[in-house]
Design an enzyme around this catalytic site. Structure first.
Site, PDB file in Angstrom:
ATOM      1  N   LYS A 247       0.837  -1.189   0.120  1.00 55.15           N
ATOM      2  CA  LYS A 247      -0.022  -0.044   0.005  1.00 55.15           C
ATOM      3  C   LYS A 247       0.860   1.354   0.074  1.00 55.15           C
ATOM      4  CE  LYS A 247      -4.384   1.123   2.115  1.00 55.15           C
ATOM      5  NZ  LYS A 247      -5.436   1.067   3.073  1.00 55.15           N
ATOM      6  N   GLU A 332     -19.339  -6.226   9.752  1.00 51.13           N
ATOM      7  CA  GLU A 332     -20.206  -5.421  10.779  1.00 51.13           C
ATOM      8  C   GLU A 332     -21.331  -6.380  11.418  1.00 51.13           C
ATOM      9  OE1 GLU A 332     -18.773  -2.564   7.777  1.00 51.13           O
ATOM     10  OE2 GLU A 332     -19.486  -4.551   7.559  1.00 51.13           O
ATOM     11  N   ARG A 360     -25.521  -2.787   7.054  1.00 52.41           N
ATOM     12  CA  ARG A 360     -25.217  -4.214   6.748  1.00 52.41           C
ATOM     13  C   ARG A 360     -25.631  -5.126   7.959  1.00 52.41           C
ATOM     14  NH1 ARG A 360     -20.718  -3.759   2.893  1.00 52.41           N
ATOM     15  NH2 ARG A 360     -19.871  -5.672   3.665  1.00 52.41           N
TER      16      ARG A 360
END
Length: 601
Positions: A247, A332, A360
């Protein structure tokens, strides 16, 4: 020599030599750093997929081959290579979306910016291709930035493996979402990445599911990537290509940013990495600091996050109480059900998520928390219109969805003082779920109450000598400053207005019905859908109390707003000062009794 500006289609990449691809990679990174430092956006994830994206578009033929991005914020390079190189308006009105957008290009099939969904799309697309006899088309799903920690991704993998359809799963394994990826899956990825092909662990999870596995592949070696992608395409069955990327690759400031590798940024100085904006206290920081104080006072308080420790303000709590924070990854549903378990174990969990992501886990809020009377506090960051990140990130559904949850109590703080006070009140509730919701951005000065009416905060009252006022304006949360300003303007026109903040907007406070009886018109202003929100709940409560007052709900329309600045969107939707004043003035003029109108003329 072909430059980035010469690339108008992925097919333009086919003729490039290896040295030209290296130069193009460097040019793309310079472009990303320069552009995103001006506009803000997701920088780290896109710096990490430059070579991966080039290789994908050299091997696969988009849009005939379907290339799906999960999560969508790693698609900037894909945009550049598919004819979208004007990043000057990135995430701004009229400019490019920060995520894949069907309105922008035929190369964008899905607009997913909620993680862990692309594999399910890929499964469905591959089945559709088979049923339609389109055997030459390939489906490619790039899944990264921690999205594989989401349970939905594994539900899809289970079905993809059983179907034997040609789906290429590109695992962009950079070890991060916002923070380092956590859990057993992350440990397994690290184990796979630490060994060569011949030394691969016998318990390879993907192969055990029935998927072919290629890798690990250096995600910054275009030749190696092309070879792996070509082999995966020719396999004509489900294949996982495990790509190890870094990243922020190629930009030292991002590579060295151990917190989130400059994941999502506002405008900044590309030389120093420092933000161009003056720092201001945010709603998130107020919450995070107060939770640390509460954690010091109460050892039963614990916190959960779904791969967003820093964005939701839990980093200070994690530093103070490292064994009392649980990062469950992008999961979640699991976070909420796990919180119910923590509550059953006599702790008080605080689940901090973006408001849009609570959608969600609504089943778990209902059946695992509310049904069990569990004392769990949900802190919803980025509630209401967020704007720049587009339709998927607006937290505009929570006040409507949560109205359906029995026993749940919902607080909407108007300022920093109320965030602190209402968070404490929420944590005092031990037998039901509680919610504290606040918007994105700077919190601004506190808005003190002028008086109290029963349990309500009275923020303004024009013409207090009047026994019966014209308008009761019910302000929900951060709409308080808009409401008080509108009240001042209406007062200048001769209208008598009371502005109240109920603080807790679910259940409806009986004091609102009592106060409404002394007003001609009631209006509720909320940064949430008009459908099923606080305005709807208050209107029902007034009817049940036998009151005939017109109760008007001013909120967001039932639509997906485009990406645009928050203030601009609110004004367009009738929730800015000017728009709201005009609407209320028209309503009052038509609804007030004739005798009252005559006294104003």
């Amino acid at each position: 020599m072909m430059r980035l500006a010469d690339i108008t289609s992925p097919r333009d990449l086919r003729s490039l030599t290896p040295p030209e691809l290296v130069r193009l990679s460097k040019e793309i990174r310079v472009f990303l750093i320069d552009s995103v430092s001006r506009t803000g956006g997701h920088l780290g994830p896109n710096l990490g997929v430059v070579e991966l994206t080039l290789a994908l578009h050299r091997v696969f033929d988009s849009p005939s081959d379907r290339v799906l991005w999960d999560t969508g914020h790693q698609s900037y390079v894909h945009k550049m290579l598919t004819g979208r190189q004007d990043f000057s308006g990135l995430r701004k009105e009229g400019g490019l979306s920060g995520y894949p957008s069907r309105a922008e290009s035929v190369h964008d099939l899905i607009e997913n910016s909620h993680a862990s969904t692309a594999l399910s799309y890929a499964d469905g697309l591959a089945k559709a291709h088979r049923l339609r006899g389109e055997s030459e088309r390939c489906v490619v799903a790039v899944i990264g930035d921690g999205a594989l920690t989401g349970g939905m991704a594994w539900e899809a993998l289970n079905n993809i493996a059983a179907s034997a359809n040609p789906v290429v799963i590109v695992l962009n394994d950079n070890g991060h979402s916002y923070a380092p990826t956590v859990g057993g899956i992350a440990d397994h990825m690290a184990e796979l990445a630490a060994t060569g092909t011949d030394e691969r662990p016998k318990g390879n999870l993907f192969e055990n599911l029935g998927l072919s596995y290629l890798g690990p592949v250096d995600g910054h070696d275009i030749a190696a990537l092309e070879a792996a992608f070509g082999a995966a395409r020719e396999a004509k069955r489900p294949v996982v290509v495990h790509c190890r990327t870094r990243k922020g690759n190629g930009y030292p400031l991002a590579e060295q940013d151990t917190r989130d590798h400059l994941h999502a940024v506002g405008s900044f100085d590309p030389v120093t990495g420092q933000s161009a904006a003056q720092p201001a206290a945010t709603w998130t920081q107020v919450f995070g600091d107060e939770l640390v104080r509460l954690g010091t006072e109460r050892p039963d308080v614990v916190a959960l996050t779904a791969a967003m420790l820093h964005p939701v303000g839990l980093a200070p709590f994690a530093k103070a109480f490292p064994d009392r924070v649980f990062d469950v990854g992008i999961a979640e549903q699991h976070a909420v059900a796990s919180a119910a378990g923590l509550a059953a174990g006599d702790l008080h969990p605080v689940v901090a998520v973006y408001a849009t992501f609570l959608n969600r886990a609504m089943d778990q809020v209902l059946m695992d928390v509310a049904l069990h009377g569990a004392g769990v506090t949900f802190v919803l960051d980025r509630a209401g219109i967020t704007g720049d990140d587009g339709p998927s990130h607006n937290g505009m559904w929570d006040l409507s969805l949560l109205q359906a949850v029995p026993g749940l109590r919902l607080a909407a703080p108007r300022d920093a003082a109320q965030v602190r006070a209402q968070l404490r009140e929420a944590l005092d509730v031990r037998d039901a779920p509680t919610v504290v919701r606040f918007p994105k951005g700077a919190v601004g000065p506190d808005i003190p109450a002028l008086a109290r009416f029963r349990t309500l905060d009275v923020l303004a009252r024009t013409m207090p000598h009047r026994e019966r006022c014209d308008l009761l304006l019910v302000s929900v949360g951060a709409m308080a400053r808009v409401c008080t300003t509108v009240a001042e303007r209406l007062a200048a026109l001769g209208f008598a207005v009371t502005v109240v903040d109920p603080r807790w907007v679910k259940p409806v406070d009986e004091a609102l019905c009592e106060l409404a009886a002394d007003h001609e018109v009631v209006a509720v202003v909320e940064d949430n859908l008009r459908v099923g929100g606080v305005g709807s709940a208050l209107s029902q409560a007034l009817r049940e109390a036998g009151l005939a007052n017109p109760c008007l709900a001013y909120g967001l329309p039932l639509a997906f707003p485009r990406h645009c600045a928050r203030d601009r969107l609110l004004e367009e939707m009738g929730l800015g000062v000017t728009a709201l004043e005009q609407q209320l003035r028209d309503v009052l003029t038509s609804h007030l009794p004739l005798s009252r109108r005559m006294t104003m003329t």
